[in-house]
Design an enzyme around this catalytic site. Structure first.
Site, short mmCIF file in Angstrom:
data_model
loop_
_atom_site.label_atom_id
_atom_site.label_comp_id
_atom_site.label_asym_id
_atom_site.label_seq_id
_atom_site.Cartn_x
_atom_site.Cartn_y
_atom_site.Cartn_z
N TYR A 171 59.47 145.14 -23.67
CA TYR A 171 58.75 144.04 -23.02
C TYR A 171 59.74 143.03 -22.44
O TYR A 171 59.61 142.58 -21.30
CB TYR A 171 57.84 143.35 -24.05
CG TYR A 171 57.18 142.09 -23.56
CD1 TYR A 171 56.07 142.13 -22.71
CD2 TYR A 171 57.62 140.84 -23.99
CE1 TYR A 171 55.46 140.97 -22.27
CE2 TYR A 171 57.01 139.67 -23.55
CZ TYR A 171 55.93 139.74 -22.71
OH TYR A 171 55.32 138.58 -22.27
N LYS A 207 60.38 141.67 -18.48
CA LYS A 207 60.36 140.26 -18.12
C LYS A 207 61.73 139.81 -17.59
O LYS A 207 61.80 138.95 -16.70
CB LYS A 207 59.95 139.42 -19.32
CG LYS A 207 58.47 139.57 -19.71
CD LYS A 207 57.55 139.14 -18.58
CE LYS A 207 56.10 139.09 -19.04
NZ LYS A 207 55.18 138.69 -17.93
#
Length: 246
Positions: free
Chosen positions: A151, A155
């Protein structure tokens, strides 16, 4: 009286997306709500229109259908003045580590899809010479940590993309705002043990975005303490960092 420009919200079904919709609608902005299965957002559309007295339209949008992003922008009834990308997928690190396809979905949802749609909008905004692009990234992208590095990688890519896009469009009349919320109490984080003092509500994120747009900001940490926390985390030497459980 000059009418305010419409605000396009990508990922409008999310808690943050809906909070952003309410904040801008309360200020008088018409809304374009974009999401998968957009027709199921009709109750939210009706509520926003009635509560705030603004025009609200629904638009079918799939962040992962990058081939269709150009057509999506062309089909909008009006080019928005502000576009807020609230698209994202957290998944779990355990699932992403065990199943490469799950990791790819997380990476595409947090980087490829958001970068693609904002790239299309950026070209249109640049040609017009005005507009604001808002990307909701994450402090998780500032350093890879064992507990959420897939994740975080997505990002991190998105944050770098927004930074480069901002640099490219400097002086072109287009603002590019990177939003780093930290923990947010949403359906995506439901069940997680989040520290209260570091956790924002979706409405807090929406207010920060609204103010960031109006003040022409480049990067905002929704809660300023995150700027300090991440500066400390980035400064930890790698030989020490890899021994920590972060």
């Amino acid at each position: 009286m000059t009418s305010l420009p419409p605000v396009l919200i990508l990922g409008a079904r999310s808690d943050i997306g809906l909070a952003v919709a309410h904040r801008f609608a309360a200020a008088g902005h018409p809304l374009q709500l974009a999401a998968r299965h957009a027709d199921t957002l009709d109750p939210e559309r009706a509520d926003l229109a009635l509560r705030h007295g603004v025009s609200v339209t629904l638009h079918e949008f799939d962040a992962l259908d990058t081939a269709g992003h150009g057509a999506f922008v062309e089909a909008l009834p009006q080019l928005p003045g502000i576009a807020v990308c609230a698209v994202g997928l957290m998944g779990t690190q355990e699932h992403s580590a065990a199943e490469p396809e799950a990791a790819i979905a997380v990476l595409r949802s947090n980087f490829e899809g958001p970068a693609s749609i904002l790239a299309h909008l950026a070209n249109r905004f640049e040609a017009r010479g005005s507009g604001t692009l808002v990307g909701i990234s994450s402090v998780a992208g500032e350093r890879g940590r064992a507990t959420n590095y897939v994740y975080g990688a997505g990002k991190a890519g998105f944050t770098a993309f927004l930074s480069g896009l901002r640099n490219r469009l400097a002086g072109r009349g287009v603002q590019v705002l990177t939003v780093l919320p930290g923990f947010v109490a949403t359906r995506m984080t439901e069940g997680m043990d989040l520290p209260q003092k570091l956790t924002a509500a979706p409405e807090e994120v929406a207010e920060a975005i609204f103010r960031g747009c109006s003040k022409g900001r480049d990067v905002i940490y929704v809660r300023p303490i995150w700027r300090v926390i991440m500066a400390v985390i980035r400064a930890i030497p790698e030989r020490v960092f890899k021994k920590l459980s972060l």
